[in-house]
Design an enzyme around this catalytic site. Sequence first.
Site, mmCIF file in Angstrom:
data_model
loop_
_atom_site.group_PDB
_atom_site.id
_atom_site.type_symbol
_atom_site.label_atom_id
_atom_site.label_comp_id
_atom_site.label_asym_id
_atom_site.label_seq_id
_atom_site.Cartn_x
_atom_site.Cartn_y
_atom_site.Cartn_z
ATOM 1 N N ASP A 1 61.028 40.359 44.093
ATOM 2 C CA ASP A 1 60.967 39.231 43.161
ATOM 3 C C ASP A 1 60.283 39.709 41.881
ATOM 4 O O ASP A 1 59.278 40.434 41.966
ATOM 5 C CB ASP A 1 60.137 38.096 43.788
ATOM 6 N N HIS B 1 62.834 39.075 33.238
ATOM 7 C CA HIS B 1 62.178 38.213 34.230
ATOM 8 C C HIS B 1 62.311 38.759 35.644
ATOM 9 O O HIS B 1 61.583 38.343 36.545
ATOM 10 C CB HIS B 1 62.751 36.792 34.152
HETATM 11 C C1 GDG Z 1 63.136 34.131 38.104
HETATM 12 C C2 GDG Z 1 62.673 35.388 38.864
HETATM 13 C C3 GDG Z 1 60.343 34.963 38.090
HETATM 14 C C4 GDG Z 1 61.686 25.370 43.049
HETATM 15 N N1 GDG Z 1 62.128 24.411 43.876
HETATM 16 C C5 GDG Z 1 62.129 23.260 43.187
HETATM 17 C C6 GDG Z 1 61.653 23.529 41.907
HETATM 18 N N2 GDG Z 1 61.399 24.832 41.846
HETATM 19 C C7 GDG Z 1 60.884 25.546 40.675
HETATM 20 C C8 GDG Z 1 59.509 26.075 40.987
HETATM 21 C C9 GDG Z 1 59.429 27.295 40.073
HETATM 22 C C10 GDG Z 1 60.889 27.732 39.910
HETATM 23 O O1 GDG Z 1 61.700 26.688 40.394
HETATM 24 C C11 GDG Z 1 61.206 28.976 40.729
HETATM 25 O O2 GDG Z 1 60.659 30.074 40.084
HETATM 26 P P1 GDG Z 1 60.457 31.488 40.819
HETATM 27 O O3 GDG Z 1 59.639 32.338 39.921
HETATM 28 O O4 GDG Z 1 59.802 31.294 42.123
HETATM 29 O O5 GDG Z 1 61.923 32.063 41.077
HETATM 30 P P2 GDG Z 1 63.332 32.272 40.258
HETATM 31 O O6 GDG Z 1 64.025 30.979 40.052
HETATM 32 O O7 GDG Z 1 64.098 33.275 41.065
HETATM 33 O O8 GDG Z 1 62.952 32.883 38.827
HETATM 34 C C12 GDG Z 1 61.240 35.234 39.309
HETATM 35 C C13 GDG Z 1 60.902 33.809 37.254
HETATM 36 O O9 GDG Z 1 62.270 34.037 36.919
HETATM 37 C C14 GDG Z 1 60.104 33.623 35.966
HETATM 38 O O10 GDG Z 1 60.030 34.806 35.219
HETATM 39 O O11 GDG Z 1 59.057 34.604 38.566
HETATM 40 O O12 GDG Z 1 60.804 36.408 39.954
HETATM 41 O O13 GDG Z 1 63.526 35.626 39.996
HETATM 42 O O14 GDG Z 1 58.915 26.948 38.832
HETATM 43 O O15 GDG Z 1 58.615 25.059 40.701
HETATM 44 N N3 GDG Z 1 61.482 22.574 40.979
HETATM 45 C C15 GDG Z 1 61.816 21.298 41.347
HETATM 46 N N4 GDG Z 1 62.320 20.980 42.573
HETATM 47 C C16 GDG Z 1 62.498 21.923 43.512
HETATM 48 O O16 GDG Z 1 62.982 21.627 44.616
HETATM 49 N N5 GDG Z 1 61.617 20.308 40.461
#
Ligand code: GDG
Length: 509
Positions: A394, A181
């Site tokens: 990322d 990921h």
């Molecule tokens: C890893 C990789 C890759 C965020 N704030 C809140 C909340 N979120 C949810 C978002 C989103 C998730 O968290 C964050 O996903 P990201 O992809 O932006 O980042 P990572 O957590 O670092 O994830 C990344 C991912 O894995 C998938 O392969 O894209 O690059 O680092 O879904 O919606 N959800 C809630 N409240 C919040 O305040 N409910």
Amino acid sequence: MTAAESAQARPRRGSQRLVVVSNRLPFAFRRDADGRWQAEPGGGGLVTALLPVLRHRGGMWIGWTGAADDSPELNEELAAVGGNAGYTLKSVPLNADEIRNFYEGFSNEIIWPLFHDMQLLCNFDPAYWRTYCEVNRKYAKAVHESCEPGDFVWVHDYHLMNMAAELHRLGSKSRIGFFLHIPFPPPDIFLKLPWRLTLIEALLQFNLIGFQTARDRRNFLECARALVKGVDVEGRGQVVQATVGARSVRIGHFPISIDFNAFMRQATAPEVAARAQELHRLLPRRKLILGIDRLDYTKGIPLRLQAFQNLLTRYPALRERVSLIQVVVPSREDIAQYRDLKTDIEQRVGKINGGFVDPGGWVPVWYVYRSLSRLDLLAYYRAADIALITPLKDGMNLVAKEYCACSIEEDCALILSEFAGAAAQLGRGAVLVNPCDIEGVADAIHRAYHMDAGERRARMRSMRRSIRENDVFWWVDSYLRAAITKDLSDFPQMKDAGAEGDVEYSVSF
Ligand code: GDG
């Protein structure tokens, strides 16, 4: 038929069950006030996407419960929750030393910073590696005990990179796939890892390795060629075949995505619209710029704040015309670097607000340090005129895709780091920036602020189309197809997946 429907409607491929393995189970288990175990479902896209496949094929999810406990009551709760969910849950208990050395140590103090190109933050403690190997063996044993002949084992992420090697050591004959990921670094960085050869050889033992982007796959192949003699690669498409001696492994790039239709549907709910309007009422006569990130040094929050400060200094006409809403979701607070980062962010927010605040009302930065409810998250997405997503690196960044899905009026702009995996797919619709270029990011905000409605719509529409066509159901389907397709030349190529020279870098002078 949508990809979700096709995943459910497709006939079973033989009797292959799916066994998903990840560090954490898709539920968090906590004791309530009466000491009884309660399971909270993880709401992420991965769970949503795998659910129909697990239900249809039958399957199992193996991982840690998140608790340093392995009581019979917890296992009863696991069985009950799994029964309701339609697949089996199996826990791999971790003790406090394992949590410290495997999870916090090797995974989050070595691999996480190294794979995000931040080698100076790595703590290369040899004890971490030993525990990483032991814990991977423990997961492998749990998988091996539960597997039936013909099962397809799908291992997720950097915590479990030794799994195929450990399963083979146990005599497993199952086909084993892996999806990373996070990004895979280039050789200059990866070669710093003291255990580089063992780890590359372990990865080459999977039957299929999936990366987020073509760039990650290229980096992996360069590292493999630098460390292992005789790596031959055949094919040029989204999935290639590498051979090393008698062993062959498929290697592809599959940009992870979201349940686009669910986000779009939920974003249209009247409660979400009302909450978004309330935000505009509270912050009137200005454009709202939104950043949402887990507390993490990879997300580039301090540089983003510097860019916002630079914008207000160099473009004084935008004072009182914009506010930055920066949501930081608490994460890994047990690690000192994360606590320091929080302090740094809070000091910067205080400095900007102290320097520019208007006693009559305007606050330049609205800082929120907590996890938002789903309703609030959607409302922030809907309310924001500009999303400012500027990670230093990322794997993908799902916030960028969720923002686009929720932008149902298509009247807004996405500013996106060139170093987010999502840039390969969304680069033509987003305003791409180098997150380290403080003036460049400030200029991009200025540009997005003044972008005319026609351009905003055309850009947003093209991003939304690409995310809709390549949603998380497409992602699961295309990964599993790559695992079973006999002839890779028949493998359908994704539009907008990003080619080898995927991102067109912006040039500023
Ligand atoms: C890893 C990789 C890759 C965020 N704030 C809140 C909340 N979120 C949810 C978002 C989103 C998730 O968290 C964050 O996903 P990201 O992809 O932006 O980042 P990572 O957590 O670092 O994830 C990344 C991912 O894995 C998938 O392969 O894209 O690059 O680092 O879904 O919606 N959800 C809630 N409240 C919040 O305040 N409910």
